[in-house]
Design an enzyme around this catalytic site. Structure first.
Site, PDB file in Angstrom:
ATOM      1  N   ASP A 326       0.814  -1.218   0.000  1.00 35.89           N
ATOM      2  CA  ASP A 326       0.000   0.000   0.000  1.00 35.89           C
ATOM      3  C   ASP A 326       0.846   1.266   0.000  1.00 35.89           C
ATOM      4  OD1 ASP A 326      -2.496  -1.217  -0.076  1.00 35.89           O
ATOM      5  OD2 ASP A 326      -2.557  -1.475   2.092  1.00 35.89           O
ATOM      6  N   LYS A 353      -5.811  -2.717  -6.989  1.00 27.27           N
ATOM      7  CA  LYS A 353      -6.173  -2.051  -5.746  1.00 27.27           C
ATOM      8  C   LYS A 353      -7.369  -1.121  -6.010  1.00 27.27           C
ATOM      9  CE  LYS A 353      -3.274  -3.603  -2.609  1.00 27.27           C
ATOM     10  NZ  LYS A 353      -3.754  -4.092  -1.291  1.00 27.27           N
TER      11      LYS A 353
END
Length: 449
Positions: A326, A353
């Site tokens: 992330d 994502k």
């Protein structure tokens, strides 16, 4: 665009040195899991430091819909009266998970071995994301999934009438897939085995053990073999949630972007399966000290003191990707101000994502005058040192909170302002991002230019 209303552009201008302490929110991954596992106990689980972002609040509402009693007692202080493993009731309405890929996939796993039916949806971004990577292994337990083409939301899950334990080799390094399988295994008799070739964040294993589940992890030639014994009686817990390392990445990297900055980021979770960014920053020459090392709720934590200084481009080891997946957007922004090339490989997971993060970062950085190379599984940033990013662009965030925050941080150090098209998505993980950064000295203003 936010997908929920009128877009709200925000512009970041060149900032003075950032100073002070940045109290970032509680860990998002741990917050989701605390609510779900609390709902699967018999008794009262108490949580302090829960992240009160939209993603986590959606998981709390979902647990309430499945029959648990979820109550807020004050800022970050929550309790969950659980219904026990296998005790979920059938929801009366559709479960809306907003932007939360973690939330929807883990909740699907938690209900998949209970004989109930639930329908899930989300915002425009979540409805584009593939769910097959979770529903395929859940089918092995006996659950059925009915969704849109490509395995996308809205999707109805019919829980298994007579669940069976499974042995599953995960084809992708995904903590969401692993966690969904383990949560489904809770209500299956016998032992469920999950094998991952690459280590992913292990919050689920740690928390399952903390709640009293019988779970073991063994490293073999196949990879990490995680074995869970089904149908335990989980015991309520008191959980102190450490602060989120993925959220901490933004004030940490902003301090490394803005000349003269010195920032303290206290009580950050440093689980080794999550701390890859900080290892990478130190490899680049970042001036970061780790103070007051301790344990918070079974998770390692420390205070991070960050000082601005020159950085050098490096080759980020591909095997580190799972521990910082992330954080690549903010790393890519920071790499633009390092000296030399920063090479990021093994990152294809970024394509699925909240947005295609490789494409979103590449297009945004190019618009800001940064030279780069992009491939299906890699991104190479050609850094030219501090003060080299032109800026002057409006960047599309694609409903992605991490893209939005990354470009706002870059705008603090660019020659011309950087505008994001919509700040709405930031609330999913870091609702106080703007006032927190302004408190350190960041210069933002609403609108364009």
């Amino acid at each position: 665009m936010s997908g929920t209303g009128t877009p709200r552009p925000l512009t970041a201008r060149k900032s003075p040195p950032l100073k002070g302490a940045a109290a970032v929110p509680g860990d998002k991954s741990i917050s989701h899991r605390a609510l779900i596992l609390g709902a699967l106990t018999i008794g009262r689980t108490e949580v302090r430091g829960l992240l009160e972002g939209e993603d986590v609040l959606g998981t709390g509402r979902a647990m309430q819909a499945f029959g648990a009693h979820v109550e807020r007692h004050g800022p970050g202080e929550w309790s969950i009266e659980g219904v026990g493993v296998g005790g979920f009731a059938e929801p009366a309405d559709v479960i809306d998970c907003g932007n939360a890929g973690t939330g929807v996939r883990l909740i699907m796993g938690a209900m998949a071995t209970t004989p109930i039916t639930a329908t899930f949806t989300g915002d425009a971004s979540l409805r584009k994301r593939p769910m097959g990577r979770v529903t395929d292994p859940l089918a092995l337990f006996g659950a059925q999934a009915f969704g849109r083409s490509g395995g996308r939301l809205p999707m109805t899950i019919v829980g298994a009438e007579n669940p069976v334990p499974v042995r599953y080799v995960s084809p992708v390094p995904s903590a969401q897939v692993k966690s969904a399988v383990l949560l489904a295994g809770l209500n299956a008799p016998g032992q469920t085995v999950l094998i991952e070739a690459e280590a992913t964040r292990d919050h689920s294993e740690r928390m399952l053990a903390g709640f009293g589940a019988e779970i073991t992890t063994e490293v073999t030639d196949e990879g990490r073999v995680i074995t869970l014994t089904g149908q335990p009686e989980l015991k309520p817990q008191k959980i102190d949630v450490p602060r989120d390392p993925s959220s901490a990445a933004f004030p940490v990297c902003a301090a490394l972007l803005v000349e003269g900055s010195q920032v303290l980021v206290p009580n950050i979770g440093l689980n080794p399966t999550r701390a890859g960014l900080f290892t990478t920053l130190v490899d680049m020459g970042a001036d970061i000290t780790f103070e007051n090392a301790r344990s918070e709720g079974g998770e390692p934590a420390a205070d991070l003191r960050v000082r601005f200084g020159p950085l050098k481009g490096i080759d980020v080891p591909p095997e580190r990707a799972a521990s910082m997946i992330d954080e690549y957007p903010i790393l890519a922004a920071l790499a633009a101000t390092a000296e030399g090339n920063t090479v990021m490989r093994g990152i294809k997971e970024l394509r699925v994502k909240e947005s295609d993060r490789i494409d979103a970062m590449a297009r945004g950085l190019e618009a800001c005058g940064v030279s780069l190379e992009e491939g299906e599984d890699y991104l190479i940033i050609h850094g030219r040192g501090p003060g080299s990013v032109a800026g002057g662009a409006t960047v599309a965030t694609h409903l992605d909170h991490r893209i939005a925050m990354s470009f706002l941080c870059l705008g603090m150090a660019s020659l011309k302002p950087i505008t994001i098209d919509d700040l709405g998505a930031i609330a999913t993980s870091f609702p106080d991002f703007v006032p927190l950064m302004e408190g350190l000295g960041a210069v933002f203003h609403a609108g364009n230019g």
